[in-house]
Design an enzyme around this catalytic site. Structure first.
Site, mmCIF file in Angstrom:
data_model
loop_
_atom_site.group_PDB
_atom_site.id
_atom_site.type_symbol
_atom_site.label_atom_id
_atom_site.label_comp_id
_atom_site.label_asym_id
_atom_site.label_seq_id
_atom_site.Cartn_x
_atom_site.Cartn_y
_atom_site.Cartn_z
ATOM 1 N N GLY A 40 0.842 -1.204 0.000
ATOM 2 C CA GLY A 40 0.000 0.000 0.000
ATOM 3 C C GLY A 40 0.875 1.253 0.000
ATOM 4 O O GLY A 40 0.638 2.194 -0.773
ATOM 5 N N HIS A 41 1.897 1.261 0.847
ATOM 6 C CA HIS A 41 2.810 2.411 0.872
ATOM 7 C C HIS A 41 3.576 2.517 -0.461
ATOM 8 O O HIS A 41 3.801 3.621 -0.961
ATOM 9 C CB HIS A 41 3.827 2.268 2.009
ATOM 10 C CG HIS A 41 3.221 2.284 3.378
ATOM 11 N ND1 HIS A 41 3.131 1.154 4.158
ATOM 12 C CD2 HIS A 41 2.657 3.281 4.099
ATOM 13 C CE1 HIS A 41 2.564 1.466 5.319
ATOM 14 N NE2 HIS A 41 2.263 2.743 5.307
ATOM 15 N N GLN A 166 -8.772 10.742 7.775
ATOM 16 C CA GLN A 166 -7.470 11.422 7.875
ATOM 17 C C GLN A 166 -7.183 12.205 6.599
ATOM 18 O O GLN A 166 -6.776 13.369 6.625
ATOM 19 C CB GLN A 166 -6.384 10.370 8.127
ATOM 20 C CG GLN A 166 -4.966 10.858 7.890
ATOM 21 C CD GLN A 166 -3.934 9.828 8.265
ATOM 22 O OE1 GLN A 166 -3.733 9.553 9.429
ATOM 23 N NE2 GLN A 166 -3.238 9.253 7.298
ATOM 24 N N VAL A 189 -5.047 -0.359 -1.368
ATOM 25 C CA VAL A 189 -4.551 -1.610 -1.956
ATOM 26 C C VAL A 189 -5.054 -2.761 -1.084
ATOM 27 O O VAL A 189 -5.020 -2.676 0.146
ATOM 28 C CB VAL A 189 -3.007 -1.617 -2.032
ATOM 29 C CG1 VAL A 189 -2.503 -2.938 -2.611
ATOM 30 C CG2 VAL A 189 -2.516 -0.438 -2.855
ATOM 31 N N SER A 198 -2.706 -3.005 5.708
ATOM 32 C CA SER A 198 -2.497 -2.126 6.864
ATOM 33 C C SER A 198 -1.293 -2.647 7.633
ATOM 34 O O SER A 198 -1.092 -3.863 7.731
ATOM 35 C CB SER A 198 -3.730 -2.172 7.768
ATOM 36 O OG SER A 198 -3.411 -1.671 9.052
ATOM 37 N N ARG A 200 -1.110 -2.754 10.620
ATOM 38 C CA ARG A 200 -1.631 -3.460 11.803
ATOM 39 C C ARG A 200 -2.070 -4.888 11.478
ATOM 40 O O ARG A 200 -2.321 -5.665 12.400
ATOM 41 C CB ARG A 200 -2.791 -2.679 12.414
ATOM 42 C CG ARG A 200 -2.314 -1.385 13.088
ATOM 43 C CD ARG A 200 -3.401 -0.713 13.905
ATOM 44 N NE ARG A 200 -2.880 0.326 14.760
ATOM 45 C CZ ARG A 200 -2.896 1.645 14.474
ATOM 46 N NH1 ARG A 200 -3.428 2.061 13.347
ATOM 47 N NH2 ARG A 200 -2.385 2.527 15.313
HETATM 48 O O1 PAF Z 1 -1.302 7.422 8.142
HETATM 49 C C1 PAF Z 1 -0.260 7.445 8.818
HETATM 50 O O2 PAF Z 1 0.620 6.590 8.689
HETATM 51 C C2 PAF Z 1 -0.077 8.549 9.848
HETATM 52 O O3 PAF Z 1 -1.277 8.905 10.445
HETATM 53 C C3 PAF Z 1 0.644 9.790 9.285
HETATM 54 C C4 PAF Z 1 -0.183 10.458 8.193
HETATM 55 C C5 PAF Z 1 1.991 9.391 8.717
HETATM 56 C C6 PAF Z 1 0.859 10.815 10.386
HETATM 57 O O4 PAF Z 1 1.616 10.289 11.427
#
Ligand code: PAF
Length: 308
Positions: A40-41, A166, A189, A198, A200
Site C-alpha cells: 500500500g505504501h 485522515q 490496496v 495495513s 496493523r
Molecule cells: O497514516 C499514517 O501513517 C499517519 O497517520 C501519518 C499520516 C503518517 C501521520 O503520522
C-alpha cells in the site's frame, strides 16, 4: 534492488539533501508514513513519483506519539526501518526522513493544552467516526503532518484512502491554512481476498485474519445493496459483520463523500461513502468504500426486485 535511499535522521540533513532540487525548481513529493511499509505504501510512492517526475520523492518514517491515545498500540507499533529502507530502495525513493521523537518535538511531546506548543485543531470533523473513538487522534495527526509539510516543504503529498477521514482532514487543513501543498489520495490496496493492506494486519493470527475479511465483505455488501436504498445497504453490511463472531464492531456509517450526514430522504443516485471500524482480538481495523445510493427505484427492496 536499486541503491538504498539516503537516510536523513535530522532536519538539517533533510534540508541539505533537498537544497539542490529546490534551487533547480524541481517539485518535491512527500509520502508520510509511520513505517512498517507494505505494498500500500509502495503504491503511494509510485503515485508521488508520477506527480513529481525527476523531482525528489521523500518518505517520512515516524511513529508519532501525539496521535496515539492512552491504551493504544504506541509501544507495540512495528518499527522496521531496515526493511522499510529496502521497500524504499525498490520504489526509487530518494530520501527517507526518519527523525527521532526529540527531533520532531524538541520541547517534548505536547500533552494537552498545558504543553505550551501550538498544535492543530481539527474542528468538528475531527470528533466524528474515528475521532469519537480516538479523542485527540486527529489533532496529533494534523500537528505532525503540518510539521512534516514545514520541514519537507513538498509540492505534492500522497496519503492512502484507507484512512479516509485522515485524508479528508489533511485536505481541509492544507486548504484552510493555505499550505500550498497538493494533497493526493491514492486508492486502497487490497489482498486478493479483499483485506485492505495495513501495518496493523501483522498483529492478526490466521483465524483473526479470516474473521477480519468480514470488514471488506460488509462494505461490498453495502455497495451492492445500496441500489435499493440506504437502509438495505446498512442491513446487508451489518449481516456480514454479525456473522463474524470475533469482530467487535465500533461503527458502521454511510456519509457523503465529504463525511457529512446524508440528507433524509436520500435522493436516488447519491454518491456516498461507507466506513467501518472494528476490533478483531486486540487489533483495531478500519476500511471504507464508495457507494451510490438508490440507483434502482428506491422503494424497491432486493426481495421485491426478484419478483419482477
Ligand atoms: O497514516 C499514517 O501513517 C499517519 O497517520 C501519518 C499520516 C503518517 C501521520 O503520522
Amino acid at each position: 534492488m536499486t541503491d538504498r535511499p539516503v537516510l536523513a535522521p535530522t532536519r538539517g540533513e533533510l534540508a541539505a539533501l533537498l537544497a539542490d532540487a529546490r534551487r533547480a525548481g524541481r517539485p518535491v513529493g512527500l509520502v508520510p508514513t509511520m513505517g512498517a511499509l507494505h505494498e500500500g505504501h509502495a503504491s503511494l510512492v509510485r503515485e508521488a513519483r508520477a506527480r513529481v517526475g525527476d523531482g525528489p520523492v521523500v518518505v517520512s518514517v515516524f511513529v508519532n506519539p501525539l496521535q496515539f491515545g492512552e491504551g493504544e498500540d504506541l509501544d507495540r507499533y512495528p518499527r522496521t526501518l531496515d526493511a522499510d529502507l529496502d521497500v524504499c530502495a525498490r520504489e526509487g525513493v530518494d530520501v527517507v526522513f526518519a527523525p527521532s521523537v526529540e527531533e520532531v518535538y524538541p520541547g517534548g511531546v505536547p500533552a494537552g493544552s498545558t504543553s505550551g506548543m501550538v498544535t492543530v485543531e481539527p474542528g468538528p470533523l475531527g470528533s466524528v467516526l474515528e475521532g469519537r473513538s480516538r479523542p485527540g487522534h486527529f489533532a496529533g495527526v494534523l500537528t505532525v503532518v503540518a510539521k512534516l509539510f514545514g520541514l519537507v516543504r513538498p509540492d505534492v503529498a500522497v496519503f492512502g484512502q484507507k484512512d479516509y477521514q485522515q485524508l479528508a482532514l489533511i485536505r481541509r487543513m492544507a486548504a484552510d491554512l493555505c499550505l500550498g501543498v497538493d494533497v493526493v489520495g491514492a486508492e486502497t490496496v487490497r489482498e486478493a481476498d479483499g483485506l485492505a493492506l495495513s501495518s496493523r494486519n501483522r498483529y492478526l493470527d490466521d483465524e483473526q485474519r479470516t474473521e477480519a475479511l468480514a470488514l471488506s465483505r460488509a462494505l461490498h455488501a453495502a455497495q451492492e445493496a445500496a441500489a435499493y436504498g440506504l437502509a438495505p445497504a446498512l442491513d446487508a453490511a451489518r449481516a456480514e459483520l454479525r456473522a463474524a463472531k470475533a469482530v467487535d464492531l465500533d461503527y458502521l456509517e454511510v456519509t457523503t463523500p465529504g463525511l457529512d450526514s446524508l440528507p433524509d430522504p436520500v435522493p436516488p443516485g447519491t454518491e456516498a461513502r461507507v466506513l467501518v471500524a472494528a476490533r478483531v482480538g486486540t487489533t483495531r481495523l478500519i476500511d471504507n468504500m464508495p457507494l451510490r445510493i438508490g440507483a434502482a427505484p428506491h422503494d424497491q427492496t432486493p426481495d421485491q426486485q426478484g419478483d419482477h
